[in-house]
Design a protein around this motif. Structure first.
Motif, PDB file in Angstrom:
ATOM      1  N   ARG A   1      39.881  33.547  51.823  1.00 22.95           N
ATOM      2  CA  ARG A   1      38.759  34.207  50.816  1.00 22.95           C
ATOM      3  C   ARG A   1      38.140  35.446  51.230  1.00 22.95           C
ATOM      4  NH1 ARG A   1      34.778  29.604  48.369  1.00 22.95           N
ATOM      5  NH2 ARG A   1      36.387  27.964  47.797  1.00 22.95           N
ATOM      6  N   ILE A   2      38.779  36.080  52.408  1.00 24.21           N
ATOM      7  CA  ILE A   2      38.308  37.285  53.054  1.00 24.21           C
ATOM      8  C   ILE A   2      39.250  38.546  52.665  1.00 24.21           C
ATOM      9  CG2 ILE A   2      37.894  38.360  55.265  1.00 24.21           C
ATOM     10  CD1 ILE A   2      37.556  35.582  56.143  1.00 24.21           C
ATOM     11  N   ARG A   3      38.395  39.510  51.959  1.00 21.82           N
ATOM     12  CA  ARG A   3      39.075  40.562  51.410  1.00 21.82           C
ATOM     13  C   ARG A   3      40.192  41.359  52.619  1.00 21.82           C
ATOM     14  NH1 ARG A   3      34.797  44.742  49.389  1.00 21.82           N
ATOM     15  NH2 ARG A   3      33.777  43.810  51.077  1.00 21.82           N
ATOM     16  N   ASP A   4      39.529  41.456  53.816  1.00 24.05           N
ATOM     17  CA  ASP A   4      40.246  42.021  54.931  1.00 24.05           C
ATOM     18  C   ASP A   4      41.477  41.542  55.486  1.00 24.05           C
ATOM     19  OD1 ASP A   4      37.162  43.345  56.554  1.00 24.05           O
ATOM     20  OD2 ASP A   4      38.220  43.993  54.833  1.00 24.05           O
ATOM     21  N   GLU A   5      41.701  40.431  55.007  1.00 16.62           N
ATOM     22  CA  GLU A   5      43.058  39.443  55.240  1.00 16.62           C
ATOM     23  C   GLU A   5      44.096  39.772  54.159  1.00 16.62           C
ATOM     24  OE1 GLU A   5      41.827  35.509  56.216  1.00 16.62           O
ATOM     25  OE2 GLU A   5      40.768  36.073  58.425  1.00 16.62           O
ATOM     26  N   TYR A   6      43.679  40.498  53.318  1.00 16.36           N
ATOM     27  CA  TYR A   6      44.685  41.024  52.366  1.00 16.36           C
ATOM     28  C   TYR A   6      45.194  42.445  52.553  1.00 16.36           C
ATOM     29  CZ  TYR A   6      43.776  36.638  49.953  1.00 16.36           C
ATOM     30  OH  TYR A   6      43.622  35.394  49.626  1.00 16.36           O
ATOM     31  N   ASP A   7      46.225  42.581  52.629  1.00 13.97           N
ATOM     32  CA  ASP A   7      46.997  44.030  52.972  1.00 13.97           C
ATOM     33  C   ASP A   7      47.333  44.871  51.867  1.00 13.97           C
ATOM     34  OD1 ASP A   7      48.435  42.809  56.163  1.00 13.97           O
ATOM     35  OD2 ASP A   7      46.404  43.940  55.578  1.00 13.97           O
ATOM     36  N   TYR A   8      47.746  44.263  50.631  1.00 13.96           N
ATOM     37  CA  TYR A   8      48.156  45.048  49.651  1.00 13.96           C
ATOM     38  C   TYR A   8      47.309  44.942  48.367  1.00 13.96           C
ATOM     39  CZ  TYR A   8      51.809  46.004  52.709  1.00 13.96           C
ATOM     40  OH  TYR A   8      52.541  46.418  54.121  1.00 13.96           O
ATOM     41  N   TRP A   9      46.910  45.795  47.567  1.00 15.79           N
ATOM     42  CA  TRP A   9      46.102  45.468  46.441  1.00 15.79           C
ATOM     43  C   TRP A   9      46.807  46.180  44.990  1.00 15.79           C
ATOM     44  CZ3 TRP A   9      41.596  42.643  46.732  1.00 15.79           C
ATOM     45  CH2 TRP A   9      41.163  42.386  47.816  1.00 15.79           C
ATOM     46  N   GLY A  10      46.660  45.581  44.092  1.00 13.54           N
ATOM     47  CA  GLY A  10      46.981  45.991  42.605  1.00 13.54           C
ATOM     48  C   GLY A  10      45.919  47.082  42.121  1.00 13.54           C
ATOM     49  N   GLN A  11      46.153  47.615  41.325  1.00 14.98           N
ATOM     50  CA  GLN A  11      45.158  48.665  40.521  1.00 14.98           C
ATOM     51  C   GLN A  11      44.195  48.293  39.849  1.00 14.98           C
ATOM     52  OE1 GLN A  11      47.667  47.787  39.034  1.00 14.98           O
ATOM     53  NE2 GLN A  11      47.349  47.843  36.958  1.00 14.98           N
ATOM     54  N   GLY A  12      44.310  46.973  39.499  1.00 11.50           N
ATOM     55  CA  GLY A  12      42.931  46.348  38.772  1.00 11.50           C
ATOM     56  C   GLY A  12      43.135  46.542  37.094  1.00 11.50           C
ATOM     57  N   THR A  13      42.728  45.350  36.554  1.00 15.39           N
ATOM     58  CA  THR A  13      42.882  45.340  35.311  1.00 15.39           C
ATOM     59  C   THR A  13      41.476  44.913  34.731  1.00 15.39           C
ATOM     60  OG1 THR A  13      43.777  44.282  33.359  1.00 15.39           O
ATOM     61  CG2 THR A  13      43.746  42.816  35.253  1.00 15.39           C
ATOM     62  N   HIS A  14      41.033  45.527  33.752  1.00 17.58           N
ATOM     63  CA  HIS A  14      39.583  45.363  33.139  1.00 17.58           C
ATOM     64  C   HIS A  14      39.579  43.977  32.140  1.00 17.58           C
ATOM     65  CE1 HIS A  14      37.726  49.216  34.576  1.00 17.58           C
ATOM     66  NE2 HIS A  14      38.907  49.461  34.596  1.00 17.58           N
ATOM     67  N   VAL A  15      38.603  43.335  32.554  1.00 13.24           N
ATOM     68  CA  VAL A  15      38.282  41.967  31.670  1.00 13.24           C
ATOM     69  C   VAL A  15      36.713  42.562  31.290  1.00 13.24           C
ATOM     70  CG1 VAL A  15      37.663  39.666  31.549  1.00 13.24           C
ATOM     71  CG2 VAL A  15      40.026  40.645  32.946  1.00 13.24           C
ATOM     72  N   THR A  16      36.479  42.400  30.056  1.00 14.54           N
ATOM     73  CA  THR A  16      35.145  42.442  29.286  1.00 14.54           C
ATOM     74  C   THR A  16      34.924  41.180  28.601  1.00 14.54           C
ATOM     75  OG1 THR A  16      35.204  44.673  29.514  1.00 14.54           O
ATOM     76  CG2 THR A  16      33.516  43.602  28.131  1.00 14.54           C
ATOM     77  N   VAL A  17      33.862  40.390  28.937  1.00  9.00           N
ATOM     78  CA  VAL A  17      33.634  39.319  27.859  1.00  9.00           C
ATOM     79  C   VAL A  17      32.048  39.666  27.306  1.00  9.00           C
ATOM     80  CG1 VAL A  17      33.211  36.808  27.896  1.00  9.00           C
ATOM     81  CG2 VAL A  17      34.589  37.754  29.904  1.00  9.00           C
TER      82      VAL A  17
END
Length: 125
Positions: free
Chosen positions: A107-123
């Motif tokens: 669950r720790i961000r620092d244990e992930y090495d590659y990230w996508g660009q993000g996608t916006h979700v608005t509710v």
């Protein structure tokens, strides 16, 4: 590893969305995959993680029973099915590749090495 996320959008409370994230550049099936989100003015937080085989998953408490993470290793794609959406789910959602060799569901961000660009979700309420 390159990640391409899609599927975000604007939805009313109680609605649903399905996010997808396709990976390229590394053998996808060797990595645990996670979803995180970042709301305006807040830290990026863990949402869900899935093991390499897809046989194990873990969720942040507020999304348990509403969100489902899954993967299709043949398509190099991880999904996040989001049902019963709430306004507090509004955020930019990021997929991420766990560090190679990670055998636990992190669950720790620092244990992930590659990230996508993000996608916006608005509710909307």
């Amino acid at each position: 590893v390159q990640l391409q996320a899609s599927g975000g959008g604007v939805v009313q409370a109680g609605g649903y969305l399905r996010l997808s994230c396709t990976a390229s550049g590394r053998p996808f099936s060797r990595y645990n995959m996670g979803w995180f989100r970042q709301a305006p003015g807040k830290e990026r937080e863990f949402v869900a993680v899935i093991s390499r085989s897809g046989g194990s998953t873990d969720y942040e408490d507020s999304v348990k029973g509403r969100f489902t993470i899954s993967r299709d290793n043949a398509k190099n794609t991880v999904y996040l099915q989001m049902n019963s959406l709430k306004p507090e789910d509004t955020a930019v959602y990021y997929c991420a590749v766990a560090r190679y060799g990670t055998t636990w569901l992190s669950r720790i961000r620092d244990e992930y090495d590659y990230w996508g660009q993000g996608t916006h979700v608005t509710v909307s309420s």
